[in-house]
Design a protein around this motif. Sequence first.
Motif, PDB file in Angstrom:
ATOM      1  N   ALA A 102      53.790  -1.837 -49.824  1.00  0.00           N
ATOM      2  CA  ALA A 102      53.382  -1.088 -48.636  1.00  0.00           C
ATOM      3  C   ALA A 102      54.477  -1.126 -47.575  1.00  0.00           C
ATOM      4  N   GLY A 103      54.750   0.025 -46.957  1.00  0.00           N
ATOM      5  CA  GLY A 103      55.696   0.096 -45.859  1.00  0.00           C
ATOM      6  C   GLY A 103      57.140   0.293 -46.261  1.00  0.00           C
ATOM      7  N   TYR A 104      57.443   0.435 -47.541  1.00  0.00           N
ATOM      8  CA  TYR A 104      58.828   0.605 -47.978  1.00  0.00           C
ATOM      9  C   TYR A 104      59.210   2.085 -47.988  1.00  0.00           C
ATOM     10  N   VAL A 105      60.420   2.377 -47.542  1.00  0.00           N
ATOM     11  CA  VAL A 105      61.008   3.713 -47.642  1.00  0.00           C
ATOM     12  C   VAL A 105      62.022   3.648 -48.776  1.00  0.00           C
ATOM     13  N   ILE A 106      61.777   4.388 -49.858  1.00  0.00           N
ATOM     14  CA  ILE A 106      62.531   4.156 -51.088  1.00  0.00           C
ATOM     15  C   ILE A 106      63.566   5.231 -51.387  1.00  0.00           C
ATOM     16  N   MET A 107      63.394   6.439 -50.875  1.00  0.00           N
ATOM     17  CA  MET A 107      64.351   7.483 -51.233  1.00  0.00           C
ATOM     18  C   MET A 107      64.325   8.579 -50.174  1.00  0.00           C
ATOM     19  N   LYS A 108      65.343   9.440 -50.243  1.00  0.00           N
ATOM     20  CA  LYS A 108      65.463  10.575 -49.334  1.00  0.00           C
ATOM     21  C   LYS A 108      65.664  11.841 -50.148  1.00  0.00           C
ATOM     22  N   LEU A 109      64.857  12.850 -49.874  1.00  0.00           N
ATOM     23  CA  LEU A 109      64.956  14.102 -50.605  1.00  0.00           C
ATOM     24  C   LEU A 109      66.220  14.855 -50.198  1.00  0.00           C
ATOM     25  N   GLN A 113      55.195  10.385 -46.110  1.00  0.00           N
ATOM     26  CA  GLN A 113      55.417   9.109 -45.438  1.00  0.00           C
ATOM     27  C   GLN A 113      54.111   8.371 -45.197  1.00  0.00           C
ATOM     28  N   SER A 114      53.252   8.345 -46.207  1.00  0.00           N
ATOM     29  CA  SER A 114      52.004   7.592 -46.103  1.00  0.00           C
ATOM     30  C   SER A 114      52.305   6.101 -46.069  1.00  0.00           C
ATOM     31  N   GLY A 115      51.673   5.419 -45.150  1.00  0.00           N
ATOM     32  CA  GLY A 115      51.883   3.987 -45.017  1.00  0.00           C
ATOM     33  C   GLY A 115      53.061   3.599 -44.154  1.00  0.00           C
ATOM     34  N   SER A 171      56.767   4.485 -50.446  1.00  0.00           N
ATOM     35  CA  SER A 171      56.322   4.076 -51.781  1.00  0.00           C
ATOM     36  C   SER A 171      54.944   4.630 -52.106  1.00  0.00           C
ATOM     37  N   LEU A 172      54.034   4.628 -51.139  1.00  0.00           N
ATOM     38  CA  LEU A 172      52.696   5.160 -51.388  1.00  0.00           C
ATOM     39  C   LEU A 172      52.731   6.663 -51.617  1.00  0.00           C
ATOM     40  N   SER A 173      53.573   7.367 -50.889  1.00  0.00           N
ATOM     41  CA  SER A 173      53.699   8.808 -51.111  1.00  0.00           C
ATOM     42  C   SER A 173      54.335   9.105 -52.461  1.00  0.00           C
ATOM     43  N   TRP A 174      55.238   8.260 -52.902  1.00  0.00           N
ATOM     44  CA  TRP A 174      55.819   8.441 -54.237  1.00  0.00           C
ATOM     45  C   TRP A 174      54.764   8.293 -55.328  1.00  0.00           C
ATOM     46  N   TYR A 175      53.795   7.432 -55.093  1.00  0.00           N
ATOM     47  CA  TYR A 175      52.666   7.306 -56.027  1.00  0.00           C
ATOM     48  C   TYR A 175      51.863   8.601 -56.097  1.00  0.00           C
ATOM     49  N   PHE A 176      51.564   9.195 -54.943  1.00  0.00           N
ATOM     50  CA  PHE A 176      50.805  10.443 -54.937  1.00  0.00           C
ATOM     51  C   PHE A 176      51.601  11.589 -55.555  1.00  0.00           C
TER      52      PHE A 176
END
Length: 289
Positions: free
Chosen positions: A173-180, A193-195, A208-213
């Motif tokens: 939770a709370g991690y920013v993992i990549m940039k489009l 940018q959920s979470g 990370s949560l948005s990457w899951y969705f």
Amino acid sequence: MLLLSSQRAQVSSGVEDPVLQASKKLRKAAMAAPVEQSIHRDPALFYWILFPITIVMILTGVLRPYATVLLASTPKKLDLPAQREQRSLLRGINLRNNASAISPSAFAARKNYMISAYKEGTFLKDPQNRGKPAANPMTDPAAMEGMMGMMKGNMAMMVPQTLIMGWINAFFAGYVIMKLPFPLTLRFKSMLQSGVATRDLDVRWVSSLSWYFLNLFGLQSVFIFILGNENAANQMAQQMSQMNPGAGVNMFQPGQDPDKVFQSEAENLEVLEHDYILKGVEERLLSSI
């Protein structure tokens, strides 16, 4: 002294130095250019967050059809009157859909027979219950079995997603993992940018949560590539079949009166206008030569 006098002559004459002009243009361009946001991220985020979430989502989508098949109960065979009731309704529907492929005389004969049979209740499984209110679907064993099948399908769909979402919320939770690599509007901020409760973060950053969705709704083509089109990989088809588990077997919904369905189909046949597809085919063929 000569240089100062030349600069004064340029200023007095209204001609600006080319070097000053170039420097002013560079300053204006730098002020007009948007500020590029840069976040220093650990490269290990790709290996410890992005790749695990993607692999888990792919494995879950690949194994879910097999789990659904294992949980599904074997449908019971219908008795002969129930099969006759359903196939008769399907026969009338097919007659409406394919009426243009048969001659007017054949269509009229089939139409008159089906309408009279529908109105008289010839195809009903229980003619003695005609006109009575429909039975409670909760007391119907077939309806209860369909509801249990729907619950099993929903369990195979919801339980893995609930566990995966809890795993992501607990560890990532709370991690920013990549940039489009492409620009987006602000409407995508809540989706990508959920979470991450930041107002000034660029929309292109993905949590990370948005990457899951994104994996949940965007891996359909991967599942079709791995399992094929006919291997229950279509998640939307699964959801629709779970909402209506008996649609492929039972033509009547639980609690629905078959007699009213037959009467409605008889009205549809009565108002149908027949248009034979081969009408005047000889003249059309000769005119095209």
